[in-house]
Design a protein around this motif. Structure first.
Motif, PDB file in Angstrom:
ATOM      1  N   MET A   9       0.864  -1.237   0.066  1.00 20.26           N
ATOM      2  CA  MET A   9      -0.217   0.182   0.056  1.00 20.26           C
ATOM      3  C   MET A   9       0.803   1.313   0.138  1.00 20.26           C
ATOM      4  O   MET A   9       0.539   2.528  -0.423  1.00 20.26           O
ATOM      5  N   GLY A  10       1.992   1.210   0.731  1.00 19.76           N
ATOM      6  CA  GLY A  10       2.863   2.385   0.855  1.00 19.76           C
ATOM      7  C   GLY A  10       3.597   2.694  -0.474  1.00 19.76           C
ATOM      8  O   GLY A  10       3.717   3.748  -0.923  1.00 19.76           O
ATOM      9  N   VAL A  11       4.072   1.627  -1.194  1.00 15.23           N
ATOM     10  CA  VAL A  11       4.493   1.651  -2.600  1.00 15.23           C
ATOM     11  C   VAL A  11       3.363   2.326  -3.711  1.00 15.23           C
ATOM     12  O   VAL A  11       3.560   3.259  -4.359  1.00 15.23           O
ATOM     13  N   GLU A  12       2.156   1.938  -3.498  1.00 18.27           N
ATOM     14  CA  GLU A  12       1.169   2.235  -4.301  1.00 18.27           C
ATOM     15  C   GLU A  12       0.768   3.752  -4.101  1.00 18.27           C
ATOM     16  O   GLU A  12       0.611   4.608  -5.070  1.00 18.27           O
ATOM     17  N   ALA A  13       0.847   4.029  -2.793  1.00 13.26           N
ATOM     18  CA  ALA A  13       0.623   5.512  -2.624  1.00 13.26           C
ATOM     19  C   ALA A  13       1.780   6.383  -2.955  1.00 13.26           C
ATOM     20  O   ALA A  13       1.685   7.478  -3.317  1.00 13.26           O
ATOM     21  N   HIS A  14       2.982   6.031  -2.600  1.00 15.42           N
ATOM     22  CA  HIS A  14       4.369   6.727  -3.160  1.00 15.42           C
ATOM     23  C   HIS A  14       4.127   7.037  -4.702  1.00 15.42           C
ATOM     24  O   HIS A  14       4.338   8.042  -5.136  1.00 15.42           O
ATOM     25  N   LYS A  15       3.834   5.944  -5.535  1.00 14.42           N
ATOM     26  CA  LYS A  15       3.804   6.067  -7.187  1.00 14.42           C
ATOM     27  C   LYS A  15       2.475   7.057  -7.532  1.00 14.42           C
ATOM     28  O   LYS A  15       2.744   7.717  -8.427  1.00 14.42           O
ATOM     29  N   ALA A  16       1.475   7.116  -6.397  1.00 13.35           N
ATOM     30  CA  ALA A  16       0.205   7.977  -6.925  1.00 13.35           C
ATOM     31  C   ALA A  16       0.809   9.364  -6.470  1.00 13.35           C
ATOM     32  O   ALA A  16      -0.274  10.287  -6.772  1.00 13.35           O
ATOM     33  N   GLY A  17       1.692   9.554  -5.704  1.00 10.25           N
ATOM     34  CA  GLY A  17       2.151  11.019  -5.279  1.00 10.25           C
ATOM     35  C   GLY A  17       1.519  11.306  -4.060  1.00 10.25           C
ATOM     36  O   GLY A  17       1.400  12.332  -3.663  1.00 10.25           O
ATOM     37  N   GLN A  18       1.105  10.396  -3.115  1.00 17.46           N
ATOM     38  CA  GLN A  18       0.295  10.525  -1.988  1.00 17.46           C
ATOM     39  C   GLN A  18       1.450  10.494  -1.024  1.00 17.46           C
ATOM     40  O   GLN A  18       1.440   9.434  -0.246  1.00 17.46           O
ATOM     41  N   LEU A  19       2.474  11.218  -0.709  1.00 14.25           N
ATOM     42  CA  LEU A  19       3.666  11.364  -0.006  1.00 14.25           C
ATOM     43  C   LEU A  19       3.354  11.005   1.361  1.00 14.25           C
ATOM     44  O   LEU A  19       4.048  10.519   1.929  1.00 14.25           O
ATOM     45  N   GLN A  20       2.330  11.956   1.784  1.00  9.79           N
ATOM     46  CA  GLN A  20       2.095  11.792   3.394  1.00  9.79           C
ATOM     47  C   GLN A  20       1.476  10.377   3.763  1.00  9.79           C
ATOM     48  O   GLN A  20       1.744   9.776   4.821  1.00  9.79           O
ATOM     49  N   GLU A  21       0.681   9.755   2.854  1.00 12.65           N
ATOM     50  CA  GLU A  21       0.040   8.488   3.230  1.00 12.65           C
ATOM     51  C   GLU A  21       1.294   7.425   3.219  1.00 12.65           C
ATOM     52  O   GLU A  21       1.348   6.546   3.870  1.00 12.65           O
ATOM     53  N   ALA A  22       2.123   7.578   2.138  1.00  9.14           N
ATOM     54  CA  ALA A  22       3.460   6.593   1.721  1.00  9.14           C
ATOM     55  C   ALA A  22       4.182   6.793   3.118  1.00  9.14           C
ATOM     56  O   ALA A  22       4.881   5.606   3.699  1.00  9.14           O
TER      57      ALA A  22
END
Length: 620
Positions: A9-22
Motif C-alpha cells: 500500500m505504501g508503494v502504491e501511495a508513493h507512486k500515486a504521489g500521496q507522499l504523506q500516506e506513503a
C-alpha cells in the motif's frame, strides 16, 4: 494489516504521489521492524522526493546493512551521496557495491559518472565542504555564496567551490556572476561538459537564447550522452520559436534516459506550441507516470487540455497539480481563469472550485434592476469574503481587471508587441473603438462592473473594468466596451448612458474613444474621431511589410477556440475587487472604507496608486 500489505500500500501511495500516506505506511512498518530493508530504502527515496537528502542517507545505510545484495539499494545510496557533492564517499560506496557483486548497465553508467565527477585534489576536504553544500541545498544562497567566497581564498583552484558559487548566483538571478564562476571552473578543468551546460542555463536566464544553444552544443560535443544538455537545448530552441527542432532535442534526451520525466514534460510544452495537442497530452501523461508527484506536468497538461477544448479535464489536471503543491500560483491562476468561462460538471474537493461555485450562486440580477446603493455593494463583498473564509482559502490574483469576453479574440497581445517593437500601429487597430466610462469612486467602479455583467448587447461585446496603473496614462477608474466600428460604438454609448443614469447616477456618462491609449503618445492624431467623414489618421501602407516581418519572426496567434465569459459573479472577480479597494486607499478614495476596513493586503497596488498622485490629481 501485515507488514507486506502495508509495504504494498505504501508503494502504491508513493507512486500515486500521496507522499504523506506513503510516509505513514513506511513509518508503520519501521515501528514494527526498524531494520526492514525495503521500508528503509523506500523511506529514503521518499526523503529525497521532499528534498531531505541528508536524512535519506541513514535509511539507505540501514537498508544496506539489512540486505547488501540488492543493487537498487546501492544505486539510491550512491546517487544521494553524489547529490550532496560527496564524490569521494560515493566512490567508496561504489567500490563496496562492486565487491558485493553489483553489476549491470546502471552501475556501468554510474562508474562513468563518478569518473567524470571525481573530486579535484585542490577542492577542500569533505568536512569543510559539506556545510557549504548544506547551505546550498537548503536554499540559503547568500550564505552559501559568502562561505564559498571565503573558502576560495584558501582553495583558489577548487572546481566544486566555483560550481556552488555559480549555481547560487544563477538561482539568485545574478546570471553574469554565475557565468564568471563557471568560466573559472572551466579554466581549472577544461573540457568540463557540466560547466558548459551550466553556462548555457545562465545565458537562458539572461534571455540570450542563441548563445545558450552554442554552449549546450559545446557540452554535447564533449559528452554526446549528456541527457540534461539535450533537454536544456530543447528548452532554448523552443523559446526561440523552433518547437519542431526542440522536440528532436527532447527525443535525444529520452533515448539516453527513457525515464527522464522533465524531458517528457518539456516535449509536451513544445508539442503544445506546435499545435500537436493530442500528442502533447500523451507526453505529459508519460511524465507523470514516471514521476507521479510532478505538479508542473499536471499544470502544463491543464493548459493543453484547455486549448483542446476540454475544460473538464483541464480542471482535473489543475486540481491534481494543486493537490501536490497547494501553493502553485500559476495553477491557481489558470484554474480561476477557466472557471470564468466554464461551470464544472463533476464534483470536486478542490477548494477553489467549491468557493467559486458558492460565489456564483449569489444573485446579482436584482441589484442592477434599480439604482444600486452602497449598502448592496458592501453586502455583496462581505458575503463573498465569508465564503472564501469558510473554506480557509488564502488566495490572491495577479489580475487587476475584470473581463466579460465574447468568443472573438482581438489578439491585442500581438498588436501591442508590434507597437512596442516598431513604434507603428497595426492595421486592425484602426477599426477598433471603445466606449469608456470613468467612475469617480471605487464603489462606482464596482457598480459599473455589475452593470457591465448584466448589460445585453447584440454582439456581446467584450468589456472590462479596471484601475489605471500605466504611469503615462491619466485617470484612475475605468470601464471599457470594445467595438469594431465607430457606428456601433456610438450606438452602444447612447444606450449605455441610459443604463448608467438608471443604475448608478445621472451625472455618469460614457465617451467614444479610439483604440489603445498608448498609441496617441506616439501618434497624437490617432485619438481624433470624425463622425461625419474620414478619420484624421489612417493606416500607413508602408507599415504592412513591417507587420508581416514581425509575424514571421515572432508570431502571436489569436485564440480561435476562446470561450465567452459566464455572466454573474465569480471568485476571480472578488479577488480583483479586493485589489481595487487597496488601490482606492492608495489614492485617498474614502469610499474604500465602506467596503473593507481591514489593513491593506495588496501592498504593491497600494504603492502604485500612491505614486500616481505625484502625476495626477484624484478628485472624488
Amino acid at each position: 494489516m501485515t507488514l507486506d500489505e502495508a509495504l504494498k500500500m505504501g508503494v502504491e501511495a508513493h507512486k500515486a504521489g500521496q507522499l504523506q500516506e506513503a510516509d505513514r505506511l513506511y513509518a508503520f512498518i519501521l515501528k514494527a521492524q526498524p531494520k526492514h530493508p525495503d521500508a528503509n530504502h523506500n523511506m529514503g527515496v521518499l526523503s529525497i522526493d521532499v528534498g531531505k537528502i541528508q536524512e535519506a542517507l541513514q535509511f539507505f545505510k540501514t537498508a544496506l546493512e539489512a540486505n547488501p545484495r540488492i543493487g537498487q539499494f546501492w544505486l539510491s545510496h550512491i546517487d544521494a551521496l553524489i547529490k550532496l557533492g560527496r564524490i569521494a564517499d560515493a566512490q567508496v560506496a561504489f567500490n563496496q557495491a562492486k565487491d558485493k557483486g553489483a553489476k549491470g548497465e546502471a552501475f556501468d553508467q554510474l562508474e562513468k559518472q563518478l569518473s567524470e565527477s571525481s573530486a579535484n585534489p585542490q577542492d577542500p576536504p569533505s568536512d569543510q565542504l559539506q556545510p557549504i553544500i548544506n547551505l546550498f541545498t537548503q536554499r540559503q544562497l547568500q550564505q552559501a555564496l559568502s562561505h564559498a567566497a571565503k573558502m576560495l581564498e584558501k582553495f583558489p583552484n577548487s572546481v566544486v567551490l566555483y560550481n556552488i558559487a555559480g549555481a547560487s548566483n544563477a538561482e539568485l538571478k545574478q546570471f553574469d556572476a554565475a557565468i564568471d564562476c563557471f568560466k573559472q571552473a572551466l579554466k581549472i578543468k577544461p573540457g568540463n561538459a557540466e560547466a558548459y551546460n551550466n553556462i548555457g542555463n545562465a545565458l537562458m536566464g539572461k534571455g540570450d537564447l542563441e548563445a545558450a544553444v552554442g554552449r549546450y552544443k559545446q557540452a554535447l560535443k564533449i559528452k554526446p550522452s549528456f541527457a540534461e544538455a539535450h533537454n536544456n537545448m530543447g528548452n532554448a530552441l523552443n523559446a526561440q520559436g523552433e518547437p519542431g527542432i526542440a522536440i528532436e532535442s527532447y527525443e535525444q534526451a529520452l533515448k539516453i534516459n527513457p525515464d527522464y520525466a522533465e524531458a517528457y514534460n518539456n516535449m509536451g510544452i513544445a508539442l503544445n506550441d506546435k499545435g500537436d495537442l493530442e500528442v502533447a497530452v500523451d507526453s505529459y501523461k508519460k511524465a507523470v507516470l514516471i514521476q507521479p508527484n510532478y505538479a508542473e506536468a499536471y499544470y502544463n497538461m491543464g493548459i493543453t487540455l484547455g486549448n483542446k477544448g476540454n475544460p473538464e479535464a483541464a480542471i482535473d489536471s489543475y486540481s491534481k497539480a494543486l493537490k501536490i503543491n497547494a501553493g502553485y500560483a500559476a495553477a491557481t491562476s489558470n484554474l480561476l481563469s477557466l472557471l470564468t468561462t466554464y461551470v464544472p460538471k463533476k464534483e470536486t474537493l478542490n477548494p477553489v472550485v467549491l468557493v467559486n461555485e458558492a460565489i456564483r450562486k449569489i444573485d446579482i440580477k436584482d441589484i442592477t434592476s434599480n439604482v444600486i446603493c452602497d449598502d448592496q455593494i458592501v453586502d455583496l463583498f462581505s458575503k463573498s469574503r465569508r465564503y472564501i473564509g469558510s473554506y480557509g482559502l488564502e488566495i490572491t490574483t495577479k489580475l487587476d481587471q475584470t473581463y466579460r469576453r465574447n468568443s472573438v479574440d482581438m489578439n491585442c497581445k500581438r498588436h501591442i508587441s508590434i507597437f512596442d517593437t516598431h513604434d507603428i500601429i497595426p492595421e486592425l487597430c484602426f477599426s477598433c473603438y471603445k466606449v469608456q466610462v470613468e467612475p469617480r469612486s471605487v464603489t462606482e467602479l464596482i457598480k459599473l462592473f455589475l452593470v457591465f455583467n448584466q448589460l445585453e448587447l447584440n454582439e456581446n461585446n467584450t468589456r472590462k473594468c479596471m484601475v489605471e496603473l500605466r504611469p503615462n496614462i491619466p485617470g484612475f477608474y475605468k470601464g471599457l466596451i470594445y467595438c469594431t466600428e465607430l457606428k456601433q460604438a456610438n450606438q452602444i454609448s447612447e444606450y449605455l448612458d441610459t443604463v448608467l443614469k438608471r443604475s448608478i447616477r445621472s451625472g455618469l456618462s460614457s465617451k467614444v474613444k479610439r483604440g489603445c491609449s498608448e498609441y496617441p503618445l506616439s501618434f497624437p492624431n490617432y485619438k481624433a474621431i470624425n463622425n461625419s467623414g474620414p478619420q484624421l489618421m489612417n493606416y500607413n501602407e508602408e507599415w504592412r511589410a513591417i507587420e508581416e516581418a514581425h509575424d514571421r519572426k515572432k508570431p502571436i496567434h489569436a485564440n480561435k477556440n476562446r470561450s465567452p465569459s459566464l455572466s454573474g459573479l465569480n471568485l476571480s472577480d472578488v479577488l480583483i475587487i479586493e485589489k481595487w479597494v487597496d488601490y482606492a486607499r492608495g489614492i485617498g478614495d474614502p469610499s474604500a472604507n465602506l467596503i473593507n476596513q481591514n489593513p491593506v493586503t495588496h501592498q504593491g497596488i497600494y504603492d502604485q496608486a500612491r505614486a500616481r498622485l505625484d502625476t495626477f490629481d484624484f478628485i472624488n
